[in-house]
Structures are given as structure tokens and as C-alpha cells.
Design a protein around this motif. Structure first.
Motif, PDB file in Angstrom:
ATOM      1  N   VAL A   1      10.591  71.754 -13.299  1.00  0.00           N
ATOM      2  CA  VAL A   1       9.231  71.950 -13.793  1.00  0.00           C
ATOM      3  C   VAL A   1       8.295  72.460 -12.704  1.00  0.00           C
ATOM      4  CG1 VAL A   1       7.231  70.812 -14.858  1.00  0.00           C
ATOM      5  CG2 VAL A   1       9.557  70.199 -15.562  1.00  0.00           C
ATOM      6  N   ILE A   2       8.336  71.857 -11.528  1.00  0.00           N
ATOM      7  CA  ILE A   2       7.322  72.222 -10.528  1.00  0.00           C
ATOM      8  C   ILE A   2       7.881  72.907  -9.286  1.00  0.00           C
ATOM      9  CG2 ILE A   2       5.817  70.356 -11.297  1.00  0.00           C
ATOM     10  CD1 ILE A   2       6.540  68.811  -8.784  1.00  0.00           C
ATOM     11  N   LEU A   3       9.222  73.049  -9.168  1.00  0.00           N
ATOM     12  CA  LEU A   3       9.740  73.678  -7.958  1.00  0.00           C
ATOM     13  C   LEU A   3       9.298  75.132  -7.838  1.00  0.00           C
ATOM     14  CD1 LEU A   3      13.063  73.296  -6.147  1.00  0.00           C
ATOM     15  CD2 LEU A   3      12.337  75.582  -6.734  1.00  0.00           C
ATOM     16  N   LEU A   4       9.439  75.904  -8.901  1.00  0.00           N
ATOM     17  CA  LEU A   4       9.070  77.323  -8.810  1.00  0.00           C
ATOM     18  C   LEU A   4       7.584  77.502  -8.524  1.00  0.00           C
ATOM     19  CD1 LEU A   4      10.273  80.120  -8.882  1.00  0.00           C
ATOM     20  CD2 LEU A   4       9.847  80.201 -11.345  1.00  0.00           C
ATOM     21  N   PRO A   5       6.676  76.780  -9.203  1.00  0.00           N
ATOM     22  CA  PRO A   5       5.278  76.861  -8.796  1.00  0.00           C
ATOM     23  C   PRO A   5       5.055  76.423  -7.347  1.00  0.00           C
ATOM     24  CG  PRO A   5       5.431  75.923 -10.980  1.00  0.00           C
ATOM     25  CD  PRO A   5       6.832  76.025 -10.458  1.00  0.00           C
ATOM     26  N   LEU A   6       5.746  75.364  -6.914  1.00  0.00           N
ATOM     27  CA  LEU A   6       5.605  74.918  -5.524  1.00  0.00           C
ATOM     28  C   LEU A   6       6.078  75.989  -4.547  1.00  0.00           C
ATOM     29  CD1 LEU A   6       6.703  71.153  -5.456  1.00  0.00           C
ATOM     30  CD2 LEU A   6       4.448  72.089  -4.925  1.00  0.00           C
ATOM     31  N   VAL A   7       7.171  76.666  -4.903  1.00  0.00           N
ATOM     32  CA  VAL A   7       7.679  77.749  -4.055  1.00  0.00           C
ATOM     33  C   VAL A   7       6.614  78.819  -3.864  1.00  0.00           C
ATOM     34  CG1 VAL A   7       9.288  79.707  -4.045  1.00  0.00           C
ATOM     35  CG2 VAL A   7      10.143  77.399  -4.475  1.00  0.00           C
ATOM     36  N   LEU A   8       5.949  79.185  -4.964  1.00  0.00           N
ATOM     37  CA  LEU A   8       4.924  80.225  -4.888  1.00  0.00           C
ATOM     38  C   LEU A   8       3.673  79.724  -4.163  1.00  0.00           C
ATOM     39  CD1 LEU A   8       5.363  81.641  -8.491  1.00  0.00           C
ATOM     40  CD2 LEU A   8       6.083  82.720  -6.361  1.00  0.00           C
ATOM     41  N   ILE A   9       3.328  78.450  -4.381  1.00  0.00           N
ATOM     42  CA  ILE A   9       2.147  77.874  -3.738  1.00  0.00           C
ATOM     43  C   ILE A   9       2.365  77.718  -2.230  1.00  0.00           C
ATOM     44  CG2 ILE A   9       0.784  75.757  -3.516  1.00  0.00           C
ATOM     45  CD1 ILE A   9       1.147  75.435  -6.591  1.00  0.00           C
ATOM     46  N   LEU A  10       3.485  77.068  -1.858  1.00  0.00           N
ATOM     47  CA  LEU A  10       3.721  76.773  -0.438  1.00  0.00           C
ATOM     48  C   LEU A  10       4.160  77.995   0.345  1.00  0.00           C
ATOM     49  CD1 LEU A  10       5.464  73.273  -0.660  1.00  0.00           C
ATOM     50  CD2 LEU A  10       3.059  73.809  -0.329  1.00  0.00           C
ATOM     51  N   GLY A  11       4.525  79.045  -0.359  1.00  0.00           N
ATOM     52  CA  GLY A  11       4.861  80.296   0.319  1.00  0.00           C
ATOM     53  C   GLY A  11       3.778  81.339   0.208  1.00  0.00           C
TER      54      GLY A  11
ATOM     55  N   ASP B   1       5.119  84.235  -1.292  1.00  0.00           N
ATOM     56  CA  ASP B   1       6.388  84.662  -0.690  1.00  0.00           C
ATOM     57  C   ASP B   1       7.458  83.631  -1.058  1.00  0.00           C
ATOM     58  OD1 ASP B   1       8.584  85.126   1.005  1.00  0.00           O
ATOM     59  OD2 ASP B   1       7.317  86.017   2.549  1.00  0.00           O
ATOM     60  N   LYS B   2       8.372  84.010  -1.963  1.00  0.00           N
ATOM     61  CA  LYS B   2       9.362  83.049  -2.452  1.00  0.00           C
ATOM     62  C   LYS B   2      10.312  82.589  -1.360  1.00  0.00           C
ATOM     63  CE  LYS B   2       9.278  84.831  -7.185  1.00  0.00           C
ATOM     64  NZ  LYS B   2      10.038  85.518  -8.262  1.00  0.00           N
ATOM     65  N   ALA B   3      10.636  83.464  -0.413  1.00  0.00           N
ATOM     66  CA  ALA B   3      11.556  83.076   0.663  1.00  0.00           C
ATOM     67  C   ALA B   3      10.947  81.965   1.510  1.00  0.00           C
ATOM     68  CB  ALA B   3      11.893  84.285   1.532  1.00  0.00           C
ATOM     69  N   VAL B   4       9.694  82.142   1.911  1.00  0.00           N
ATOM     70  CA  VAL B   4       8.999  81.110   2.696  1.00  0.00           C
ATOM     71  C   VAL B   4       8.819  79.852   1.859  1.00  0.00           C
ATOM     72  CG1 VAL B   4       6.844  80.536   3.887  1.00  0.00           C
ATOM     73  CG2 VAL B   4       7.844  82.826   4.127  1.00  0.00           C
ATOM     74  N   GLY B   5       8.479  80.044   0.586  1.00  0.00           N
ATOM     75  CA  GLY B   5       8.251  78.901  -0.293  1.00  0.00           C
ATOM     76  C   GLY B   5       9.484  78.045  -0.475  1.00  0.00           C
ATOM     77  N   PHE B   6      10.649  78.666  -0.706  1.00  0.00           N
ATOM     78  CA  PHE B   6      11.895  77.898  -0.847  1.00  0.00           C
ATOM     79  C   PHE B   6      12.175  77.094   0.427  1.00  0.00           C
ATOM     80  CE2 PHE B   6      13.316  80.217  -4.673  1.00  0.00           C
ATOM     81  CZ  PHE B   6      13.956  79.185  -5.339  1.00  0.00           C
ATOM     82  N   GLU B   7      11.977  77.699   1.582  1.00  0.00           N
ATOM     83  CA  GLU B   7      12.245  77.005   2.840  1.00  0.00           C
ATOM     84  C   GLU B   7      11.317  75.806   3.017  1.00  0.00           C
ATOM     85  OE1 GLU B   7      12.615  78.299   7.530  1.00  0.00           O
ATOM     86  OE2 GLU B   7      13.010  79.767   5.957  1.00  0.00           O
TER      87      GLU B   7
END
Length: 488
Positions: free
Chosen positions: A166-176, A179-185
Motif C-alpha cells: 500500500v505505501i511502499l511505492l508512495p514512500l519510494v517516490l517521497i523519500l527519493g 527518483d525511484k532508485a534513491v527511494g528504493f534504497e
């Protein structure tokens, strides 16, 4: 002999369940986003990603029996299984972070890096999760308490599933910052720290009570011979493989389904009409007012719809998990598992007949699927623990980890096959992340992987259950006779 039928405290049940919450922050990410991460974030071709997922996963799968043999022969003052949860906690976190990092290597270097880190991750997962799963079989010999522990455990699993789906993909975009690469890390760094802490809590709060007799000495050959003669074990291995092929396949295709099949206009209208966008706008305003200017929920309808879709299913799973124990206590694990899995398979099949504009029906179908699949979630591993009891009853030897290792082999094999199938099917239907609009053939492949293919693998698992002989009456018999033996 310690009391093997005593009540397990709520604190111990919660402490035990946190270990699976920690592991599933990683495992659910693998099931839901690994193919997407490789193809759309790390830019590895889909057919190559398929080979990586299958090869790495199968290496990890074959490591499970080795780990089972090791765990059954581990003897420390903390027990057989608890120490492994402690020993692997930090390596697990570190390797998970590395596996979802994107170093700037050449195309060949990216492939090598992805393969090596994925192999390491599935192996450390085995070294951690096999002893963890085996621990559930030695906390108590009381069947009702075992069902209760499974309910706690899989409530925690569902919480992890909610966080990831539910929230991982939004978190990836928010925390990156987009940038999805930075967000995933960044997200995996958070998951790693939380996971390490939770594994340590599991180690500190649990206690092994069912111990093999001190004089029990068995060879690896004897353990393997017992396995292949154990019919319920063969059935549960088959069930586990096909259930996790299904989970990996459908979980991995969801994001592609939302980005490429459903009507973006109708999805956006649906989110507005049900008030979802108003809630998100209020959340964004609140975050902005306290200075978190960069923290905005993704604006595209696909990401929001994907998150809400997963949330609707997971909420129903949590409700179903709470109901699973009393129903299983009354009717038996096997019968409830089979009926609930059949209904959830039919719901999954129905996605094939839903038009891309009919967003409401997509969510209704997910709610039905989520509830009935949720009834099965606590039962699988409780049934595996029953298989370990069946083996002890039949052979007069306790070999918990080797039995659970076979199930984790099935889990890893299913995860590998299902994840590889997602990437392979996408490749065979011509999927390219560089295209803004996929071809009609590609979209049809996505729809088939969302509906027909996972329904077929679910029904194969259901068929295998007809050969599983541990029904409600046999559960009661096993518990009674084994408790009598252990008291002696």
C-alpha cells in the motif's frame, strides 16, 4: 520433559510474530516489486530479469534442506532455532539493502550485481526464516495454541504486506524525491533497521518447549527417508509451491495491471468520487503546514489506485485472519483451507472478465478475493507444524527443521517460478518500460497474468489437498497421543 501444552502468553505470541513482520518487509517486497525493480528501476531487460529471479531463487530453494539439516543439529543453551534468528538479523538487513541498491555499473555489471545480491538475499532469508518457521512447531504441542500463534503471526505478516503493497511505492517516490532508485534504497534502509530490531525481540521473548529426546540420534539419510515416506509432507510441499507461484505471479503483475490495463481516466474519477483524493489532499496540506514540503503523495492515478487496491484486500485479509482460528478449530485446517482457497481462486479468475473502465468491480473482486484468501493465511504453516507432528507420531523421531525446510523450498521455488514467469511473460508479450503505451498483445498478456494464470496454479494446489489426510479428527488424535508419549 517441559510442559508442551501450556498456554503461550500474549507477549510471547507478539514477540514471535514480530520476526515474521520483519522478514516480510523484505519478502513482500520481493514478491510485489522485484520484477518491477529490475525492469523499470535498474533497467535490466525483462528476459534477463526473468533468468536472474529464477536462477537466484532456485539456488536459495535448494539451500533450504541444507539449512534444515544444520538447524535440526544445532544445540545451544538458547535452543536449536532461536539462535539463528539472532545470528542472521544484521546480515539479513545489510544484504536486503544491497539487493535494492542501484550502483552505476555497465549492463553486464548490473546483471552480475543483481544476481549475486539476490542469491545472497534468498540464502540469508533461508538461514533466518527456516529456523523461525521451525520455532512455531516447538513453542507448544497444543493445537489450539498453535492456531492462535499462527493467527498472531499472520496478522503481523499482513501488516507487513499492507506496508509494502500500500505505501511502499508512495514512500519510494517521497523519500527519493521522485527518483525511484534513491527511494528504493532509502526505504530498504528503514526496513533493514526495523527488521534487525524485531528479530532481536523475537529471540528474547520466545522459548523452545518441545525438544527431541536427548538420546535421539538420526542420520541425514534417515531424515530424508522419513520425508519421502511422509505423504502429508509431499502434499504440503506441492501446495506450498503452487500457492507461492500464484502469490508471486499475481503480486508481481498488479503494478503493471494498474499502469497499463485499467483506464487512467476512469481510475482517477473513481478515486475522486469515493473521496480518496480529498483525503490525500488534506494529508498533503497537513504535511506542508508543518514544513514537510517535499512529502507529497504521488499524483498519478495508477500509483494511488494500486495502493488503495492492495489496502482493500489486506483489510479484508486481517478480518479473515481473526476469523480463521475459530473456524479451523471447529472444522479443521484442511477443509477450511481448501474451500477458502477455491473461492479466492474463482475471484482471481473473474478479473479476466472485468472491463478496464469498470473500476468499482475491480475493487469489489479484490475485496472478495482478499477475505477468502485471508482465511487460508494462518493455516498453511500451522498445517506444516501438524506434518512435523505426524512424522514424530509415525517414526518416533522429531525432525522439525527438515520438514519446514521442505516447505520453505516450496516457498522459494514458487517465488522464483512465479517471479520469473512475470518477467518472462512480459518479455514474451513484448513489454518495454520505455514505451508510454504498450501494444494490445502486451496488455492482454498482463491481463492473463492477473487472472487466468494465477487461477490455474491456485486450482492445482486445491487438487493436491484432496490427498492430505490430516483432517480434524486426525489432528485431535495426533495431539492426544503425542502428549501422552511426551509426558512419559
Amino acid at each position: 520433559m517441559k510442559n508442551t501444552t501450556e498456554k503461550i502468553s500474549v507477549l510471547e505470541k507478539i514477540g514471535y510474530s514480530l520476526g515474521d513482520l520483519a522478514a516480510n518487509l523484505i519478502f513482500q517486497t520481493l514478491m510485489t516489486f522485484l520484477a518491477y525493480f529490475y525492469t523499470d528501476v535498474y533497467k535490466i531487460p525483462a528476459h534477463t530479469a526473468s533468468v536472474i529471479i529464477f536462477t537466484g531463487g532456485m539456488i536459495g530453494a535448494f539451500f533450504n534442506p541444507v539449512m534444515g539439516i544444520i538447524a535440526d543439529r544445532t544445540n545451544t543453551r538458547w535452543g536449536k532455532f532461536r539462535p539463528w534468528i539472532l545470528w542472521t538479523s544484521i546480515p539479513f538487513g545489510v544484504i536486503a539493502l544491497l539487493a535494492f541498491s542501484t550502483p552505476d555499473f555497465s549492463p553486464q555489471g548490473k546483471i552480475a550485481y543483481a544476481l549475486i545480491t539476490y542469491i545472497l538475499l534468498v540464502m540469508i532469508y533461508s538461514a533466518n526464516n527456516l529456523p523461525y518457521s521451525s520455532l512455531s512447531g516447538v513453542l507448544t504441542g497444543n493445537m489450539a495454541e498453535r492456531n492462535s500463534i499462527s493467527s498472531y503471526r499472520f496478522t503481523a505478516v499482513t501488516i507487513a504486506q499492507f506496508i509494502v503493497q500500500v505505501i511502499l511505492l508512495p514512500l519510494v517516490l517521497i523519500l527519493g524525491n521522485g527518483d525511484k532508485a534513491v527511494g528504493f534504497e532509502n526505504v530498504m534502509g528503514i526496513f533493514a533497521v526495523v527488521g534487525i530490531i524485531f528479530f532481536i525481540i523475537t529471540f528474547l521473548t520466545t522459548k523452545e518447549r518441545i525438544l527431541p529426546p536427548a538420546e535421539q540420534k538420526t542420520s541425514v539419510k534417515q531424515d530424508l527417508t522419513d520425508l519421502v515416506k511422509n505423504k502429508p509432507w509431499i502434499v504440503m510441499l506441492t501446495v506450498t509451491i503452487f500457492v507461492f507461484i500464484t502469490l508471486s505471479m499475481k503480486g508481481g503483475i498488479y503494478i503493471y495491471y494498474f499502469e497499463n490495463y485499467l483506464s487512467e481516466h476512469e481510475l482517477a474519477s473513481f478515486l475522486t468520487n469515493i473521496g480518496f483524493n480529498n483525503v490525500i489532499n488534506s494529508l498533503n496540506s497537513l504535511l506542508t503546514s508543518i514544513g514537510l514540503v517535499g512529502f507529497h503523495w504521488p499524483e498519478d492515478a495508477a500509483s494511488s489506485g494500486f495502493s488503495l487496491f492492495n489496502a482493500s484486500g489486506i483489510v479484508m485479509m486481517i478480518i479473515a485472519i481473526a476469523l480463521s482460528k475459530p473456524i479451523a478449530d471447529k472444522y479443521g485446517k484442511r477443509d477450511l483451507f481448501g474451500v477458502a482457497l477455491a473461492i479466492s481462486a474463482i475471484a482471481q479468475l473473474m478479473f479476466y472478465f472485468i472491463a478496464p473502465e469498470n473500476i468499482g468491480l475491480v475493487f469489489i473482486t479484490q475485496i472478495i478475493h482478499g477475505f477468502f484468501y485471508g482465511l487460508t493465511i494462518p493455516l498453511l504453516w500451522a498445517m506444516v507444524a501438524d506434518v512435523a507432528d505426524f512424522s514424530e507420531w509415525k517414526n518416533n523421531r522429531r525432525a522439525t527443521a527438515i520438514i519446514f525446510s521442505a516447505m520453505l523450498f516450496g516457498l522459494k521455488a514458487g517465488l522464483s517460478i512465479g517471479g520469473a514467469l512475470v518477467a518472462l511473460i512480459l518479455s514474451s508479450y513484448g513489454y518495454s518500460p520505455e514505451l508510454t503505451m504498450q501494444s494490445a498483445g502486451t496488455i492482454n498478456g498482463i491481463l492473463l497474468t492477473m487472472s487466468i494464470y494465477p487461477a490455474v496454479t491456485f486450482f492445482i494446489a486445491i487438487g493436491a489437498l484432496f490427498f492430505y489426510e490430516i483432517n480434524k479428527e486426525k489432528e485431535v488424535m495426533l495431539e492426544k497421543e503425542l502428549n501422552t508419549r511426551r509426558e512419559k
